[in-house]
Design an enzyme around this catalytic site. Structure first.
Site, PDB file in Angstrom:
ATOM      1  N   GLY A  82       0.833  -1.197   0.000  1.00 57.74           N
ATOM      2  CA  GLY A  82       0.000   0.000   0.000  1.00 57.74           C
ATOM      3  C   GLY A  82       0.861   1.238   0.000  1.00 57.74           C
ATOM      4  O   GLY A  82       2.006   1.215  -0.457  1.00 57.74           O
ATOM      5  N   LYS A 100       0.452   1.858   5.007  1.00 54.04           N
ATOM      6  CA  LYS A 100      -0.993   1.729   5.169  1.00 54.04           C
ATOM      7  C   LYS A 100      -1.504   0.694   4.179  1.00 54.04           C
ATOM      8  O   LYS A 100      -1.386   0.862   2.971  1.00 54.04           O
ATOM      9  CB  LYS A 100      -1.659   3.085   4.921  1.00 54.04           C
ATOM     10  CG  LYS A 100      -3.129   3.162   5.279  1.00 54.04           C
ATOM     11  CD  LYS A 100      -3.604   4.623   5.169  1.00 54.04           C
ATOM     12  CE  LYS A 100      -5.030   4.776   5.649  1.00 54.04           C
ATOM     13  NZ  LYS A 100      -5.997   4.207   4.684  1.00 54.04           N
ATOM     14  N   ASP A 197      11.295 -12.216  -1.670  1.00 56.07           N
ATOM     15  CA  ASP A 197      10.979 -10.997  -2.429  1.00 56.07           C
ATOM     16  C   ASP A 197      12.154 -10.019  -2.402  1.00 56.07           C
ATOM     17  O   ASP A 197      11.972  -8.826  -2.187  1.00 56.07           O
ATOM     18  CB  ASP A 197       9.713 -10.348  -1.871  1.00 56.07           C
ATOM     19  CG  ASP A 197       9.059  -9.407  -2.885  1.00 56.07           C
ATOM     20  OD1 ASP A 197       9.352  -9.534  -4.092  1.00 56.07           O
ATOM     21  OD2 ASP A 197       8.262  -8.553  -2.475  1.00 56.07           O
ATOM     22  N   ASN A 202      13.230  -3.228  -2.242  1.00 56.02           N
ATOM     23  CA  ASN A 202      13.076  -3.716  -0.868  1.00 56.02           C
ATOM     24  C   ASN A 202      14.362  -3.599  -0.057  1.00 56.02           C
ATOM     25  O   ASN A 202      14.414  -4.067   1.086  1.00 56.02           O
ATOM     26  CB  ASN A 202      12.592  -5.168  -0.860  1.00 56.02           C
ATOM     27  CG  ASN A 202      11.098  -5.272  -1.109  1.00 56.02           C
ATOM     28  OD1 ASN A 202      10.383  -4.278  -1.072  1.00 56.02           O
ATOM     29  ND2 ASN A 202      10.620  -6.472  -1.369  1.00 56.02           N
TER      30      ASN A 202
END
Length: 381
Positions: A82, A100, A197, A202
Site C-alpha cells: 500500500g 498503510k 521478495d 526492498n
C-alpha cells in the site's frame, strides 16, 4: 514494482487444520490458516527468550496524527502493501515510516501477520526495524524506522540530473550489507527463513548508505529436517524469480540466492531486472548479461556507464563472477549466501581511489618512457 502470482498452480494442502495459538495482539481477530506455518516462528522464538510479539501496538488515531491525517506532503512511496508515509510520533519524538494497507491491494491479513511476526522475532543490523503496527478495526498499518535515503532502486534507476550516482565503493558496501541480512535469515534464524521478495526496491538505505532488507510479507519458513524445499504458490517480482521456483513452486534458500544475483547485477550494471524500453534481446537483465560473462573483453560493456570507468578492473571481474554464480540456472550450482558474504566483504574492504590510481598510472608511464632514453645514454657513453 509490486509482486505477482507467477503461476496458478498451488501446492497448499487441501485439508487445513485449525490451530489454537497466542495471537500477537487482541486487535487481530483471526489468523488465516495459510499463516499457521509461520506461527512456528513465534514458537521458535521462545527458545531465544522472545516469547511474545515485541512490536508496539498503535491506534489508528495515533498514526493519523503522526502523518497529519496522511497528508499528501507526507507521502513517500507506494508498493505491493500500500502507500507509505513519513510520520512523527509525538510520544517518542521519533521519525517513522508508516505503511498503510491497501484494502484493495494484493497483500492482505496473512501478509500483514507474517510481517509482524517476522520482524518482531528477527533482529539484525541489516534488517529494517519494525517499531509497531496497527490492527484497529479494518485498518492495517505497519510502523518502521525511517530510512532517510530511500531504496536502492531510487539510487540506481531513472536518476534525475541533480542526483548523485553511487560510486563503486558505495555499491559494494550496499551489496555486502544486503548479503549479510540474507545470511542472517538463511543461517542464523532457526528455523531458516526464505525471504522470497529480494529486489532493489526492498533494500532500504539509512544514513551512510547502510542497507536494510524490508517487506517480509512473502517470507516463508525454510525446509527443515530431511525436506529439500518448501512447496508454495509462486509469488515474487518478475525478473527476480529463480527459474526452478517459477516453474515448479519448489522454494529453497537458493531461490533467494538467485534473486540476490539479479540485485548484484543491477548494482554493477545500473540496468533494471526487466526493462522493456531497451533494445530487443536486452529486456531481461540476466539473459542479456549471461553471454557477456564468458568474455572478459566485454566486461566493460556490463559496467554502469554512470560509473564513468571509475572502478577497479579486478574488483569488477570478481563482482561479476559472484553475480554469475548466483544466477546459475541450476540451483545446486549457486553458492550458499555465506560464501557470497565472504566474497563481497572482501570487495567492500578494497577501497577504490581513482585519484591514487591516476597518480600511479602517470608515474608508470613516466618510468616507461624514461627507460629507453636511459639505455640509449648508456650505449652512447
Amino acid at each position: 514494482m509490486s509482486w505477482f502470482l507467477c503461476s496458478g498452480k498451488s501446492s497448499r494442502n487441501a485439508k487445513k487444520k485449525k490451530k489454537q495459538s497466542n495471537k500477537p495482539a487482541d486487535q487481530i481477530s483471526s489468523i488465516p490458516d495459510q499463516a499457521k506455518s509461520n506461527l512456528a516462528l513465534k514458537e521458535a522464538g521462545k527458545g531465544s527468550g522472545s516469547d511474545h510479539i515485541a512490536a508496539h501496538t498503535f491506534t489508528f488515531r495515533e498514526l493519523a496524527a503522526a502523518t497529519k491525517n496522511f497528508r499528501a506532503d507526507c507521502f513517500v512511496g507506494e508498493g505491493g502493501f500500500g502507500q507509505v508515509y513519513r510520520g512523527h510520533l509525538e510520544s517518542s519524538n521519533q521519525e517513522v515510516a508508516i505503511k498503510k494497507l491497501d484494502s484493495n491491494g494484493l497483500q492482505g491479513n496473512r501478509e500483514f501477520l507474517v510481517e509482524v511476526l517476522m520482524l518482531s522475532l528477527l533482529h539484525h543490523p541489516n534488517l529494517v526495524n519494525l517499531i509497531g503496527y496497527c490492527a484497529d478495526g479494518d485498518q492495517r498499518l505497519l510502523v518502521y524506522e525511517y530510512m532517510p535515503l530511500g531504496s536502492l532502486e531510487d539510487h540506481l534507476h531513472d536518476l534525475p540530473p541533480d542526483k548523485k550516482q553511487l560510486d563503486w565503493n558505495t555499491r559494494m558496501k550496499i551489496a555486502a550489507g544486503a548479503a549479510k541480512g540474507l545470511e542472517y535469515l538463511h543461517d542464523k534464524a532457526n528455523p531458516p527463513v526464505i525471504y522470497r521478495d529480494l529486489k532493489c526496491s526492498n533494500i532500504l538505505l539509512n544514513e551512510g548508505y547502510h542497507p536494510k532488507l524490508s517487506d517480509f510479507g512473502l517470507a516463508k519458513l525454510g525446509p527443515v529436517g530431511d525436506n529439500t524445499h518448501v512447496s508454495t504458490r509462486v509469488m515474487g517480482t518478475y525478473g527476480y524469480c529463480a527459474p526452478e521456483y517459477a516453474m515448479t513452486g519448489q522454494l529453497t534458500l537458493k531461490s533467494d540466492v538467485y534473486s540476490f544475483g539479479v540485485v548484484l547485477l543491477e548494482i554493477i550494471t545500473g540496468r533494471k531486472a526487466i526493462d522493456n524500453s531497451r533494445a530487443a534481446g536486452e529486456h531481461n537483465l540476466v539473459a542479456w548479461a549471461r553471454p557477456l560473462f564468458r568474455d572478459r573483453r566485454k566486461f566493460s560493456q556490463i559496467a554502469d556507464p554512470l560509473l564513468q570507468g571509475q572502478y577497479p578492473m579486478r574488483g569488477m571481474y570478481q563482482a561479476l563472477a559472484v553475480a554469475a554464480m548466483c544466477v546459475q540456472e541450476q540451483p545446486n550450482m549457486r553458492p550458499v549466501i555465506a560464501d557470497v558474504v565472504t566474497a563481497l566483504n572482501y570487495l567492500a574492504s578494497q577501497k577504490y581511489d581513482p585519484q591514487v590510481l591516476r597518480v600511479q598510472s602517470s608515474n608508470t608511464s613516466s618510468s616507461a618512457s624514461s627507460t629507453p632514453r636511459s639505455r640509449r645514454e648508456l650505449r652512447n657513453s
